[in-house]
Design an enzyme around this catalytic site. Structure first.
Site, PDB file in Angstrom:
ATOM      1  N   HIS A 105      -0.356  -1.796  14.855  1.00  0.00           N
ATOM      2  CA  HIS A 105      -0.415  -0.746  14.006  1.00  0.00           C
ATOM      3  C   HIS A 105      -1.763  -0.314  14.513  1.00  0.00           C
ATOM      4  O   HIS A 105      -2.625  -0.529  13.404  1.00  0.00           O
ATOM      5  CB  HIS A 105      -0.351  -1.640  12.256  1.00  0.00           C
ATOM      6  CG  HIS A 105      -0.236  -0.930  11.255  1.00  0.00           C
ATOM      7  ND1 HIS A 105      -1.232   0.555  10.842  1.00  0.00           N
ATOM      8  CD2 HIS A 105       0.051  -0.625   9.965  1.00  0.00           C
ATOM      9  CE1 HIS A 105      -0.691   0.840   9.822  1.00  0.00           C
ATOM     10  NE2 HIS A 105       0.024  -0.010   9.265  1.00  0.00           N
TER      11      HIS A 105
ATOM     12  N   GLU B 299       2.350   4.154  15.802  1.00  0.00           N
ATOM     13  CA  GLU B 299       2.456   1.804  15.470  1.00  0.00           C
ATOM     14  C   GLU B 299       3.977   1.899  16.478  1.00  0.00           C
ATOM     15  O   GLU B 299       5.327   2.005  15.895  1.00  0.00           O
ATOM     16  CB  GLU B 299       3.085   1.664  14.338  1.00  0.00           C
ATOM     17  CG  GLU B 299       1.781   2.144  13.195  1.00  0.00           C
ATOM     18  CD  GLU B 299       1.871   3.036  11.865  1.00  0.00           C
ATOM     19  OE1 GLU B 299       2.453   1.520  11.765  1.00  0.00           O
ATOM     20  OE2 GLU B 299       1.548   2.959  11.246  1.00  0.00           O
TER      21      GLU B 299
HETATM   22  C1  BG6 Z   1       3.221   1.130   8.025  1.00  0.00           C
HETATM   23  C2  BG6 Z   1       4.358   1.954   6.765  1.00  0.00           C
HETATM   24  O1  BG6 Z   1       3.199   0.905   8.595  1.00  0.00           O
HETATM   25  O2  BG6 Z   1       2.020   0.767   7.517  1.00  0.00           O
HETATM   26  C3  BG6 Z   1       3.556   2.226   5.754  1.00  0.00           C
HETATM   27  O3  BG6 Z   1       4.951   2.090   7.669  1.00  0.00           O
HETATM   28  C4  BG6 Z   1       2.702   1.717   5.114  1.00  0.00           C
HETATM   29  O4  BG6 Z   1       4.896   2.246   4.755  1.00  0.00           O
HETATM   30  C5  BG6 Z   1       1.412   1.036   6.147  1.00  0.00           C
HETATM   31  O5  BG6 Z   1       1.798   2.412   3.462  1.00  0.00           O
HETATM   32  C6  BG6 Z   1      -0.677   0.920   5.590  1.00  0.00           C
HETATM   33  O6  BG6 Z   1       0.601  -0.608   4.903  1.00  0.00           O
HETATM   34  P1  BG6 Z   1      -0.754  -1.566   3.945  1.00  0.00           P
HETATM   35  O7  BG6 Z   1       0.374  -3.007   3.965  1.00  0.00           O
HETATM   36  O8  BG6 Z   1      -1.358  -1.657   5.154  1.00  0.00           O
HETATM   37  O9  BG6 Z   1      -0.931  -0.695   3.252  1.00  0.00           O
END
Ligand code: BG6
Length: 269
Positions: free
Chosen positions: A139, A242
């Site tokens: 991510h 990501e």
């Molecule tokens: C992304 C998702 O990978 O991560 C989103 O596609 C999400 O939907 C984002 O909002 C952040 O996620 P988190 O759990 O770290 O707030």
């Protein structure tokens, strides 16, 4: 944990989630880390490169994006070679993961820092006696000086699921994508020739290894404000590109291993 290549080129990895929280190339930070991010293990780190495993998105067995990013990993090895510094981290099924997911597994995550490159590789092994399936993703939060000056390539002709519009199976026809609103899209089979993230003054390429899909995410103002750990203005200086295996689940039988990763490279513009 710090990796120091020298000449103002360093990386920092937090043992919580084995999250890379900084990549500085020639004195300039390349990754976004929210100033409001929790760094004490009470919540996933908001920025850098959190590891998503064994589930991307909402998960019926546990928290969104799985437990890898909210587990304490162990440093396995750190070495300095002639052209790179490298550290590897390990996470194995434990009491906490077993409460969510009954499988035995081993994750090895390796971070390699070179003069102009940061390579992150994940090896997932099934060390139990039952098959399991998973989705996984790196991510990555890239720091950009101004989102309005930023563009990203590598998505043209891909099918994507637009989570903001709640519409699946859209077709991307843009060569260069620019972000000016909340974007949350899962591109299937994207970045086969890599992605190029251009922002004022610099460009970074993303080369993916065994990760078929790419998620593009920027919460923009309203969503950023809703997140307690995201700076209100932070959306102006980040973009998440990501690399993942998320559009289908990967089956792994006992004794099998799946390896994947990405190479981020500074490109002379
Ligand atoms: C992304 C998702 O990978 O991560 C989103 O596609 C999400 O939907 C984002 O909002 C952040 O996620 P988190 O759990 O770290 O707030």
């Amino acid at each position: 944990m710090n990796l120091e290549y020298g000449a103002g080129t360093t990386a920092k990895i937090h043992l919580y989630g084995a999250t890379v929280i900084s990549w500085i190339k020639d004195g300039t930070e390349q990754l976004f880390l929210s100033s409001l991010s929790k760094m004490d293990g009470s919540k996933a780190i908001r920025g850098g490169i959190p590891i998503v495993f064994p589930n991307f998105g909402p998960w019926s067995c546990g928290p969104q994006h799985g437990f890898a990013r909210i587990s304490w990993w162990k440093l396995q090895k750190k070495e300095k070679l002639t052209d790179c510094c490298r550290a590897s981290f390990i996470l194995e099924g434990n009491e906490q993961t077993l409460t969510m997911w009954k499988h035995r597994f081993q994750l090895i995550y390796t971070v390699e820092l070179r003069s102009s490159e940061l390579k992150t590789s994940l090896t997932i092994s099934n060390t139990g006696s039952e098959p399991f399936d998973f989705t996984t993703l790196l991510h990555t939060y890239f720091r950009v000086s101004d989102i309005n000056e930023c563009s990203v390539t590598g998505f043209k002709a891909c099918t994507y699921n637009d989570k903001v519009a709640k519409e699946d199976g859209k077709l991307e026809n843009r060569e260069e994508i620019r972000i000016n609103a909340n974007v949350d899209s899962v591109y299937i089979g994207a970045g086969k020739e890599g992605h190029l993230i251009k922002s004022s003054g610099r460009a970074i390429s993303v080369e993916k290894q065994n990760l078929n899909d790419t998620v593009l995410w920027n919460p923009w103002l309203t969503k950023a404000k809703e997140m307690s750990d995201f700076d209100d203005e932070g959306y102006l200086s980040m973009i998440c590109v990501e690399a993942g295996h998320v559009s289908s689940r990967k089956d792994l039988h006992p004794g099998e291993t799946f390896s994947c990763g990405q190479v981020l490279k500074m490109i002379d513009k």
